[in-house]
Structure formats: structure tokens, C-alpha cells
Design a protein around this motif. Structure first.
Motif, PDB file in Angstrom:
ATOM      1  N   VAL A 149      45.947  12.751 111.483  1.00  0.00           N
ATOM      2  CA  VAL A 149      46.658  11.949 112.480  1.00  0.00           C
ATOM      3  C   VAL A 149      48.122  12.378 112.552  1.00  0.00           C
ATOM      4  O   VAL A 149      48.673  12.928 111.587  1.00  0.00           O
ATOM      5  CB  VAL A 149      46.572  10.446 112.137  1.00  0.00           C
ATOM      6  CG1 VAL A 149      45.145   9.945 112.319  1.00  0.00           C
ATOM      7  CG2 VAL A 149      47.043  10.175 110.716  1.00  0.00           C
ATOM      8  N   ARG A 206      41.950   0.256 121.612  1.00  0.00           N
ATOM      9  CA  ARG A 206      43.007   1.066 120.987  1.00  0.00           C
ATOM     10  C   ARG A 206      42.961   2.536 121.388  1.00  0.00           C
ATOM     11  O   ARG A 206      43.745   3.339 120.876  1.00  0.00           O
ATOM     12  CB  ARG A 206      42.886   0.953 119.462  1.00  0.00           C
ATOM     13  CG  ARG A 206      43.045  -0.467 118.923  1.00  0.00           C
ATOM     14  CD  ARG A 206      42.660  -0.529 117.455  1.00  0.00           C
ATOM     15  NE  ARG A 206      43.372   0.485 116.691  1.00  0.00           N
ATOM     16  CZ  ARG A 206      42.890   1.034 115.563  1.00  0.00           C
ATOM     17  NH1 ARG A 206      41.707   0.677 115.104  1.00  0.00           N
ATOM     18  NH2 ARG A 206      43.598   1.947 114.931  1.00  0.00           N
ATOM     19  N   ASP A 209      47.225  17.005 120.011  1.00  0.00           N
ATOM     20  CA  ASP A 209      48.310  16.014 119.932  1.00  0.00           C
ATOM     21  C   ASP A 209      48.501  15.455 118.520  1.00  0.00           C
ATOM     22  O   ASP A 209      48.819  14.279 118.345  1.00  0.00           O
ATOM     23  CB  ASP A 209      48.051  14.844 120.888  1.00  0.00           C
ATOM     24  CG  ASP A 209      47.946  15.272 122.339  1.00  0.00           C
ATOM     25  OD1 ASP A 209      48.465  16.349 122.680  1.00  0.00           O
ATOM     26  OD2 ASP A 209      47.321  14.533 123.133  1.00  0.00           O
ATOM     27  N   LEU A 232      43.198   6.968 118.342  1.00  0.00           N
ATOM     28  CA  LEU A 232      43.507   5.549 118.476  1.00  0.00           C
ATOM     29  C   LEU A 232      44.972   5.250 118.185  1.00  0.00           C
ATOM     30  O   LEU A 232      45.567   5.828 117.269  1.00  0.00           O
ATOM     31  CB  LEU A 232      42.640   4.731 117.512  1.00  0.00           C
ATOM     32  CG  LEU A 232      41.123   4.874 117.644  1.00  0.00           C
ATOM     33  CD1 LEU A 232      40.426   3.936 116.655  1.00  0.00           C
ATOM     34  CD2 LEU A 232      40.662   4.594 119.062  1.00  0.00           C
ATOM     35  N   ASP A 233      45.523   4.320 118.949  1.00  0.00           N
ATOM     36  CA  ASP A 233      46.832   3.752 118.641  1.00  0.00           C
ATOM     37  C   ASP A 233      46.647   2.671 117.574  1.00  0.00           C
ATOM     38  O   ASP A 233      45.667   1.921 117.587  1.00  0.00           O
ATOM     39  CB  ASP A 233      47.464   3.152 119.887  1.00  0.00           C
ATOM     40  CG  ASP A 233      47.878   4.209 120.895  1.00  0.00           C
ATOM     41  OD1 ASP A 233      48.347   5.278 120.465  1.00  0.00           O
ATOM     42  OD2 ASP A 233      47.716   3.960 122.114  1.00  0.00           O
ATOM     43  N   GLY A 234      47.595   2.589 116.674  1.00  0.00           N
ATOM     44  CA  GLY A 234      47.513   1.605 115.603  1.00  0.00           C
ATOM     45  C   GLY A 234      46.952   2.223 114.335  1.00  0.00           C
ATOM     46  O   GLY A 234      46.139   3.155 114.397  1.00  0.00           O
ATOM     47  N   ARG A 239      43.681   5.868 122.794  1.00  0.00           N
ATOM     48  CA  ARG A 239      44.729   6.631 123.494  1.00  0.00           C
ATOM     49  C   ARG A 239      44.078   7.692 124.372  1.00  0.00           C
ATOM     50  O   ARG A 239      44.437   7.862 125.526  1.00  0.00           O
ATOM     51  CB  ARG A 239      45.661   7.263 122.465  1.00  0.00           C
ATOM     52  CG  ARG A 239      46.668   8.258 123.037  1.00  0.00           C
ATOM     53  CD  ARG A 239      47.583   8.807 121.954  1.00  0.00           C
ATOM     54  NE  ARG A 239      48.533   7.774 121.544  1.00  0.00           N
ATOM     55  CZ  ARG A 239      49.833   7.824 121.780  1.00  0.00           C
ATOM     56  NH1 ARG A 239      50.341   8.854 122.433  1.00  0.00           N
ATOM     57  NH2 ARG A 239      50.625   6.856 121.395  1.00  0.00           N
ATOM     58  N   TRP A 240      43.156   8.407 123.812  1.00  0.00           N
ATOM     59  CA  TRP A 240      42.316   9.336 124.562  1.00  0.00           C
ATOM     60  C   TRP A 240      41.054   9.604 123.758  1.00  0.00           C
ATOM     61  O   TRP A 240      40.986   9.293 122.573  1.00  0.00           O
ATOM     62  CB  TRP A 240      43.025  10.655 124.905  1.00  0.00           C
ATOM     63  CG  TRP A 240      43.641  11.415 123.751  1.00  0.00           C
ATOM     64  CD1 TRP A 240      44.946  11.411 123.390  1.00  0.00           C
ATOM     65  CD2 TRP A 240      42.975  12.300 122.842  1.00  0.00           C
ATOM     66  NE1 TRP A 240      45.146  12.224 122.299  1.00  0.00           N
ATOM     67  CE2 TRP A 240      43.961  12.785 121.949  1.00  0.00           C
ATOM     68  CE3 TRP A 240      41.667  12.736 122.674  1.00  0.00           C
ATOM     69  CZ2 TRP A 240      43.666  13.678 120.915  1.00  0.00           C
ATOM     70  CZ3 TRP A 240      41.363  13.627 121.645  1.00  0.00           C
ATOM     71  CH2 TRP A 240      42.352  14.091 120.789  1.00  0.00           C
ATOM     72  N   GLY A 291      50.842   5.489 112.161  1.00  0.00           N
ATOM     73  CA  GLY A 291      50.597   4.510 113.200  1.00  0.00           C
ATOM     74  C   GLY A 291      49.436   4.849 114.106  1.00  0.00           C
ATOM     75  O   GLY A 291      49.300   4.259 115.183  1.00  0.00           O
ATOM     76  N   HIS A 292      48.588   5.801 113.687  1.00  0.00           N
ATOM     77  CA  HIS A 292      47.444   6.205 114.504  1.00  0.00           C
ATOM     78  C   HIS A 292      46.219   6.407 113.616  1.00  0.00           C
ATOM     79  O   HIS A 292      46.335   6.515 112.397  1.00  0.00           O
ATOM     80  CB  HIS A 292      47.750   7.486 115.278  1.00  0.00           C
ATOM     81  CG  HIS A 292      48.836   7.326 116.296  1.00  0.00           C
ATOM     82  ND1 HIS A 292      50.177   7.464 115.976  1.00  0.00           N
ATOM     83  CD2 HIS A 292      48.787   7.011 117.618  1.00  0.00           C
ATOM     84  CE1 HIS A 292      50.907   7.251 117.062  1.00  0.00           C
ATOM     85  NE2 HIS A 292      50.087   6.974 118.070  1.00  0.00           N
ATOM     86  N   GLU A 293      45.059   6.467 114.261  1.00  0.00           N
ATOM     87  CA  GLU A 293      43.801   6.647 113.538  1.00  0.00           C
ATOM     88  C   GLU A 293      42.909   7.609 114.312  1.00  0.00           C
ATOM     89  O   GLU A 293      42.886   7.598 115.544  1.00  0.00           O
ATOM     90  CB  GLU A 293      43.088   5.300 113.353  1.00  0.00           C
ATOM     91  CG  GLU A 293      41.822   5.391 112.515  1.00  0.00           C
ATOM     92  CD  GLU A 293      41.113   4.058 112.354  1.00  0.00           C
ATOM     93  OE1 GLU A 293      40.152   4.004 111.550  1.00  0.00           O
ATOM     94  OE2 GLU A 293      41.483   3.072 113.036  1.00  0.00           O
TER      95      GLU A 293
END
Length: 461
Positions: free
Chosen positions: A334, A377, A46, A302-304, A379-380, A338-340
Motif C-alpha cells: 500500500v 471504500r 498508484d 481501498l481508502d482507509g 478508490r479503484w 491510510g490505505h488497504e
């Protein structure tokens, strides 16, 4: 001439193959898996990407030397190398935290004094000074000279441990005993032990000479490869191909063929025979070898965005385990800003892990307790156990070898680079000088040197 057969496509094997090819030898690499790089693997999903093996590089000079000697393009033209500074944030069991700078012994002293109290930095500096004595005594025999069967016997531990008044030991001290005797602060002891634990070593078992691991990192620094460590494996594979090395994937070697006391090639599992003038093979993996442990890894999407100013590496020194948190500031890993992508790693015994998801929860909770705010945070996540590592690298139980160390009656040695029968050479983490990405590269240089210069070769001067 029949050429050289190299068994496996790990970093040590490819380091040997590139050097042999540039010397004019015809080299065929036989890898039973479907890719190269050994433990330097990548998991992608993803738009996120993660290193599933080592995430940082120590002693990059090993690969700089390899690339200079095997082609026109230096290492820095083939991969992006970044110094990691600060070196790491350390969070201790009592909640004390200290961020140590990279490439500055003076800066480390000042940071330790501020966080742990006056005198802490000097005690740490004094210990590193003694570790340097061990480094100077062992650098050449343990890292730069090839190993032969029975070569010199056990190497005494050269660490000049100071003795506290009234304390007399009947044997050389362990690393944990050195920490207790000389550092006199459980947080400093955890700091020293963390350098060993990151290699899978138990400070209560490791010899005092393991203090060189702290000296090496704080003297020569820690480096990140842009795009992840898998990029280093990719660059080395590309260099091998450019020098004419042939790679055959899905080629499992059933046995090394011998004639008249000499290695003459390899027989594959499907019955095919490959004739060779010499064979470079990995050392024999041993999940029960001293210091052999395995990695348990949790990959977090992670989101953010990655918080500004967050260190690349945080080490959580818990009462029963060390948790390493890697947070690379790398847009290649990423899907967008906006993701980590974060990697949590703990060292565990080789073999199956009971309740891996519960252990993963524990590691995330430890990071959150240290103020890293990861759990909310997620996401998966993907959990990688030692058995996943075993499936990728074929190491028994997913065991990862530690680097060679002096002392311990020779128990911390690895298999000699000069093998048996004649014409057999050993490279990789399970061969001298042991595990770690840099050490694997050294093993390839030593195996190639013996093959090209003769069995009496003593290493480059």
C-alpha cells in the motif's frame, strides 16, 4: 556437453533448473514471455500492489528443501515467511461465522463446537483423522516419487470413508458424499468443500481423497510471503541466476528436436536451434481436464486503513460459489498506512466470462453482506478474468490445474515426469504431482532427480 534446455520459467521449471545447475549442469531456460514465475504475478498501480495468482503458500517445506540444496542462504534469508494465524474466518450461507485458528487441531474443535454446536468439532476431527490415513497412504507415491507413463495404473482411493447404517454405495464416494455421510451439517460440509473449491475442485466430482487438502492445511498451516507471493518467484529466479542458469525471455519454443528416439534440443519460433543433452518441458495444459478451473479476481485499492484484528483470509461459502477475500497486513502493498489492498477471488470455468464487471459487483456485494465493508471504500478496482491469466501464462482459457489425487480411476493424475522421447522430462503444474505452488516445486525436484539419477530413480529417501 550441450547442456539442459528448460522450457518455461514457471515455478516448477525454475525449481528443476536450480537443482540441475547446482549439480554442475549447464542450464538454459527458454521463456516465451517477458518474465518468470508462471502464475505468481503482481499487479501494481498508484503505490498499491497485488498478487494476481496464488496469494498464500502451503507446505513451505518444499521450498525450504530447495533453497537448502541449492545454496548457502536458506529460504528465510531470501524471503519473509509469516504464519497465517488465525487460519481463516469462514462465513456460511446461513450467516453463521467461525474463525479457525492455525496450527491447532484442538483449537479448531473448540471453535467449531462454539459456533456450530456441540459435537461439530469432534465430527470434523474424526474426518481429518481419516484424511490422515489417506495422506499417509499417498504422500510418497503421489508427491515424493516421480511418475512414469503407465506407472502403476490408477491409484485406488485410500480414504477410509465410514458407512452410515443402511447405506451401501456401489462406487467409491465423492468428497461431497463423504461430507454428507460423516459431517451431517451443511456448514461443516461447506467447510470441507471449501478446501477443495479453493483448488478449483467441485466436491460433487472430486474423490474422497481430496479430504487430504483439508488435513494438509490444518496440520502444516498456511503461510504468507512478505511483499506477496511474487517475492517467492523473485527469490527462486535469483537463486537460479546465482547458480549460473541462463534465462532467455521472448524465446518461444516451436518444437522439441529429436534424433534416434531422443530429445536433442529445442527449435525456437524464429528458427534458431538450441542443442541440448536433455529437455525439461511443462506438461500439456488441458482446460477440459477433470478439476481444471480458472480464477476470476478483483483487486481493490481501498481508502482507509486495514481494520485492526481483521483476519488475513475470509472465506465466503455461498450457495453457488466460494469467494476468497485476502487482506494482508503488509505495508509493502500500500502507498501508506491510510490505505488497504484487498484481493477477491472466485473459481470459474476456463474461458471468457460473461459480464465480468457485473460478476465483480457480485463478489464485492457478497463481501459487504458478510460485514467486511469494502464497497464503500473503493478508490479503484482492477478486474482480472481467466483470459487475462491466459495471456500471462499461456494456459488455455486461463485454466489452473488441480493437485494430483488418488482415486477416480486415475482421472486426477497429471502428465508423467518421465516424458517421451528419451531425454524428455516434465515439470510444472500440468505435470505430476499437479497444480499449486508447493506441488509445482515438487515437480521440479522430481524431474531433476530423474535427469540426474537416471530413469529408474524412485525419489529421495
Amino acid at each position: 556437453m550441450a547442456g539442459i534446455a528448460v522450457i518455461g520459467a514457471g515455478m516448477g521449471a525454475m525449481a528443476a533448473a536450480a537443482r540441475l545447475a547446482v549439480a554442475g549442469r549447464r542450464v538454459t531456460v527458454l521463456e516465451r514471455g517477458d518474465t518468470y514465475g508462471g502464475a505468481l504475478r503482481r499487479y501494481a498501480r498508484d503505490g498499491f500492489a497485488f498478487d494476481t495468482g496464488p496469494g498464500l503458500l502451503h507446505l513451505p517445506a518444499v521450498y525450504r528443501d530447495l533453497f537448502v540444496k541449492t545454496g548457502r542462504e536458506p529460504l528465510e534469508e531470501c524471503v519473509e515467511l509469516r504464519r497465517v494465524d488465525p487460519d481463516a474466518r469462514h462465513v456460511f450461507a446461513d450467516g453463521t461465522a467461525v474463525t479457525l485458528p492455525g496450527f491447532s487441531h484442538g483449537g479448531v474443535r473448540a471453535a467449531l463446537d462454539e459456533a456450530l454446536g456441540a459435537g461439530a468439532g469432534q465430527r470434523w476431527s474424526d474426518l481429518l483423522g481419516r484424511a490422515r490415513t489417506a495422506w499417509d497412504a499417498t504422500r510418497r507415491p503421489l508427491l515424493e516419487e516421480p511418475s512414469r507413463p503407465g506407472d502403476g495404473g490408477p491409484t485406488p482411493d485410500p480414504y477410509p470413508a465410514s458407512r452410515r447404517r443402511g447405506l451401501l454405495r456401489r462406487r467409491p464416494p465423492t468428497l461431497a458424499e463423504v461430507a454428507e455421510d460423516e459431517l451431517r451439517d451443511p456448514r461443516l460440509a461447506a467447510l470441507l468443500g471449501g478446501f477443495a473449491r479453493s483448488y478449483g475442485l467441485d466436491p460433487a466430482e472430486a474423490p474422497a481423497s481430496a479430504a487430504v487438502l483439508a488435513y494438509l492445511e490444518q496440520t502444516f498451516g498456511t503461510w504468507y510471503v512478505g511483499g506477496g507471493m511474487r517475492e517467492l518467484a523473485r527469490a527462486l529466479h535469483d537463486r537460479c541466476v546465482a547458480r549460473g542458469v541462463e534465462f532467455r525471455f521472448g524465446a518461444e519454443v516451436a518444437r522439441v528436436r529429436e534424433a534416434d528416439g531422443r530429445a536433442t534440443g529445442a527449435e525456437l519460433a524464429d528458427g534458431e536451434v538450441l542443442d541440448a543433452d536433455a529437455v525439461v518441458a511443462p506438461g500439456r495444459a488441458d482446460a477440459h481436464a477433470p478439476g481444471a478451473r480458472a480464477r476470476f479476481t478483483v483487486l481493490l485499492a481501498l481508502d482507509g486503513p486495514r481494520p485492526a484484528g481483521e483476519p488475513h483470509r475470509t472465506l465466503l461459502h455461498g450457495p453457488d460459489r466460494l469467494v476468497t477475500v485476502l487482506r494482508p497486513d503488509d505495508p509493502a502493498l500500500v502507498p501508506d498506512a491510510g490505505h488497504e489492498a484487498v484481493v477477491l477471488t472466485a473459481v470459474v470455468p476456463a474461458g471468457p466470462v460473461a459480464e465480468p464487471e457485473r460478476l465483480a459487483d457480485t463478489l464485492v456485494a457478497a463481501a459487504d453482506a458478510a460485514g467486511l465493508d469494502l464497497g464503500s471504500r473503493v478508490r479503484w478496482r482492477e478486474v482480472r478474468t481467466p483470459l487475462d491469466h491466459a495471456a500471462a501464462t499461456h494456459a488455455p482459457g486461463g485454466a489452473v490445474p488441480p493437485p494430483v489425487l488418488a482415486g477416480g480411476g486415475g482421472a486426477w493424475r497429471r502428465e508423467a515426469n518421465l516424458g517421451s522421447p528419451r531425454g524428455m522430462y516434465r515439470a510444472g503444474g500440468w505435470a505430476h504431482p499437479g497444480g499449486g505452488t508447493a506441488h509445482a516445486g515438487m515437480s521440479g525436484a522430481l524431474a531433476a532427480g530423474l535427469l540426474l539419477e537416471g530413469d529408474d530413480w524412485r525419489g529421495s529417501r
